[in-house]
Design a protein around this motif. Structure first.
Motif, PDB file in Angstrom:
ATOM      1  N   GLU A 135      14.081  33.824  30.841  1.00 43.90           N
ATOM      2  CA  GLU A 135      14.417  32.429  31.163  1.00 43.90           C
ATOM      3  C   GLU A 135      13.399  31.476  30.553  1.00 43.90           C
ATOM      4  O   GLU A 135      13.764  30.405  30.037  1.00 43.90           O
ATOM      5  N   ALA A 136      12.117  31.832  30.604  1.00 40.94           N
ATOM      6  CA  ALA A 136      11.085  30.978  30.030  1.00 40.94           C
ATOM      7  C   ALA A 136      11.251  30.857  28.523  1.00 40.94           C
ATOM      8  O   ALA A 136      11.104  29.764  27.951  1.00 40.94           O
ATOM      9  N   LEU A 137      11.565  31.958  27.871  1.00 41.36           N
ATOM     10  CA  LEU A 137      11.794  31.912  26.429  1.00 41.36           C
ATOM     11  C   LEU A 137      13.030  31.075  26.092  1.00 41.36           C
ATOM     12  O   LEU A 137      13.029  30.301  25.128  1.00 41.36           O
ATOM     13  N   ALA A 138      14.084  31.214  26.888  1.00 37.73           N
ATOM     14  CA  ALA A 138      15.290  30.415  26.655  1.00 37.73           C
ATOM     15  C   ALA A 138      14.999  28.928  26.836  1.00 37.73           C
ATOM     16  O   ALA A 138      15.463  28.100  26.035  1.00 37.73           O
ATOM     17  N   ARG A 139      14.238  28.582  27.864  1.00 36.95           N
ATOM     18  CA  ARG A 139      13.878  27.166  28.067  1.00 36.95           C
ATOM     19  C   ARG A 139      13.098  26.626  26.879  1.00 36.95           C
ATOM     20  O   ARG A 139      13.271  25.458  26.490  1.00 36.95           O
ATOM     21  N   MET A 140      12.254  27.454  26.317  1.00 39.08           N
ATOM     22  CA  MET A 140      11.484  27.032  25.141  1.00 39.08           C
ATOM     23  C   MET A 140      12.422  26.674  23.989  1.00 39.08           C
ATOM     24  O   MET A 140      12.260  25.632  23.343  1.00 39.08           O
ATOM     25  N   PHE A 141      13.419  27.512  23.738  1.00 40.56           N
ATOM     26  CA  PHE A 141      14.375  27.205  22.669  1.00 40.56           C
ATOM     27  C   PHE A 141      15.172  25.945  22.991  1.00 40.56           C
ATOM     28  O   PHE A 141      15.421  25.108  22.111  1.00 40.56           O
ATOM     29  N   GLU A 142      15.589  25.805  24.232  1.00 34.91           N
ATOM     30  CA  GLU A 142      16.344  24.609  24.619  1.00 34.91           C
ATOM     31  C   GLU A 142      15.526  23.340  24.409  1.00 34.91           C
ATOM     32  O   GLU A 142      16.066  22.294  24.053  1.00 34.91           O
ATOM     33  N   ARG A 143      14.222  23.446  24.640  1.00 36.40           N
ATOM     34  CA  ARG A 143      13.337  22.297  24.464  1.00 36.40           C
ATOM     35  C   ARG A 143      13.366  21.796  23.028  1.00 36.40           C
ATOM     36  O   ARG A 143      13.125  20.621  22.759  1.00 36.40           O
ATOM     37  N   PHE A 144      13.687  22.689  22.099  1.00 37.94           N
ATOM     38  CA  PHE A 144      13.738  22.304  20.689  1.00 37.94           C
ATOM     39  C   PHE A 144      15.168  22.158  20.182  1.00 37.94           C
ATOM     40  O   PHE A 144      15.425  22.251  18.983  1.00 37.94           O
ATOM     41  N   GLY A 145      16.113  21.937  21.109  1.00 34.92           N
ATOM     42  CA  GLY A 145      17.461  21.537  20.726  1.00 34.92           C
ATOM     43  C   GLY A 145      18.483  22.637  20.590  1.00 34.92           C
ATOM     44  O   GLY A 145      19.624  22.366  20.187  1.00 34.92           O
ATOM     45  N   PHE A 146      18.140  23.866  20.931  1.00 27.53           N
ATOM     46  CA  PHE A 146      19.114  24.954  20.847  1.00 27.53           C
ATOM     47  C   PHE A 146      20.059  24.898  22.049  1.00 27.53           C
ATOM     48  O   PHE A 146      19.655  24.573  23.162  1.00 27.53           O
ATOM     49  N   GLU A 147      21.331  25.201  21.804  1.00 34.47           N
ATOM     50  CA  GLU A 147      22.301  25.256  22.888  1.00 34.47           C
ATOM     51  C   GLU A 147      21.943  26.390  23.850  1.00 34.47           C
ATOM     52  O   GLU A 147      21.345  27.396  23.447  1.00 34.47           O
ATOM     53  N   PRO A 148      22.304  26.248  25.127  1.00 35.21           N
ATOM     54  CA  PRO A 148      21.879  27.236  26.131  1.00 35.21           C
ATOM     55  C   PRO A 148      22.195  28.689  25.790  1.00 35.21           C
ATOM     56  O   PRO A 148      21.354  29.568  25.949  1.00 35.21           O
ATOM     57  N   LEU A 149      23.411  28.966  25.308  1.00 34.02           N
ATOM     58  CA  LEU A 149      23.757  30.356  25.003  1.00 34.02           C
ATOM     59  C   LEU A 149      22.908  30.883  23.856  1.00 34.02           C
ATOM     60  O   LEU A 149      22.363  31.995  23.927  1.00 34.02           O
ATOM     61  N   ALA A 150      22.778  30.101  22.798  1.00 32.00           N
ATOM     62  CA  ALA A 150      21.959  30.521  21.657  1.00 32.00           C
ATOM     63  C   ALA A 150      20.504  30.684  22.077  1.00 32.00           C
ATOM     64  O   ALA A 150      19.819  31.624  21.649  1.00 32.00           O
ATOM     65  N   ALA A 151      20.032  29.777  22.932  1.00 31.17           N
ATOM     66  CA  ALA A 151      18.651  29.847  23.407  1.00 31.17           C
ATOM     67  C   ALA A 151      18.423  31.134  24.188  1.00 31.17           C
ATOM     68  O   ALA A 151      17.400  31.815  24.022  1.00 31.17           O
ATOM     69  N   ASN A 152      19.379  31.480  25.032  1.00 32.01           N
ATOM     70  CA  ASN A 152      19.248  32.693  25.836  1.00 32.01           C
ATOM     71  C   ASN A 152      19.265  33.941  24.953  1.00 32.01           C
ATOM     72  O   ASN A 152      18.446  34.861  25.142  1.00 32.01           O
TER      73      ASN A 152
END
Length: 213
Positions: A135-152
């Motif tokens: 979850e922390a890694l996914a939030r990091m990607f989301e912070r830089f504009g990645f969509e939730p599924l791609a971030a996860n």
């Protein structure tokens, strides 16, 4: 027995000393070796002094889990939240964990996962840690504009790759790992890291000779 405010505490050790010794035994021989008498012998203190700090062996094991949780799970989460100007720099912050055991101890992670094979309670702790870290890694990607599924998916890919390294007990020379880092970053993020980002990363880890993961 020493007395007074300035007394020497060697006769009973300290809570941290007992925990440190317990971690050493856990890493060396697994959880079954983490017992009061061997720990007392290692610390050269009275067996009964253990009870100054822990109710029983189960309390010591609980403290081991708590220390692992703080070191590895919180260590990784903190790196995902560290300042970064780009997703590639953020990934390199996370990669610090794989090269610096002060941030994330891979040997300890392996020992905990081995312990989980014998304990349903520890297995649940591992499951919870895995979820929190992804979850922390996914939030990091989301912070830089990645969509939730791609971030996860990207977060899961990074994490499961590294857990694979740990469970396989892979060892790489530092120069080999460093050559692979730019490709890992580009595969995980879809973007090539900037030269200045790689230089800063390499400068942080230039003193190590071998990476054990």
């Amino acid at each position: 027995m020493p007395t007074g405010n300035g007394r020497n505490t060697k006769w009973k050790g300290s809570r941290e000393a007992w925990l440190d010794a317990a971690f050493e035994l856990l890493l060396e021989s697994g959880v079954d070796s983490v017992r009061i008498q061997p720990l007392a012998k290692r610390l050269d203190v009275s067996r009964t002094s253990f009870y100054w700090f822990f109710k029983d062996r189960e309390a010591l094991l609980d403290a081991l889990v708590e220390r692992w949780r703080e070191k590895n799970t919180q260590g990784l989460v903190r790196q995902t939240e560290a300042y970064a100007e780009s997703i590639t720099e953020a990934i390199l912050n996370v990669f610090d964990c794989w090269l610096d055991p002060r941030l994330f101890d891979s040997q300890l992670e392996f020992a905990m996962r081995s312990w989980a094979l014998q304990s349903e309670e520890v297995a649940r702790e591992i499951d919870s840690a895995d979820e929190s870290r992804i979850e922390a890694l996914a939030r990091m990607f989301e912070r830089f504009g990645f969509e939730p599924l791609a971030a996860n998916v990207r977060g899961r890919t990074i994490y499961l790759t590294q857990i694979g390294y740990i469970t396989m007990k892979t060892q790489e020379a530092l120069e080999v790992r460093m050559r692979r880092i730019p490709a890992y970053v580009e595969i995980f993020t879809g973007q090539a890291p900037q030269a200045r980002e790689l230089q800063r990363f390499q400068a942080r880890h230039g003193g190590a000779r071998e990476v054990a993961t």
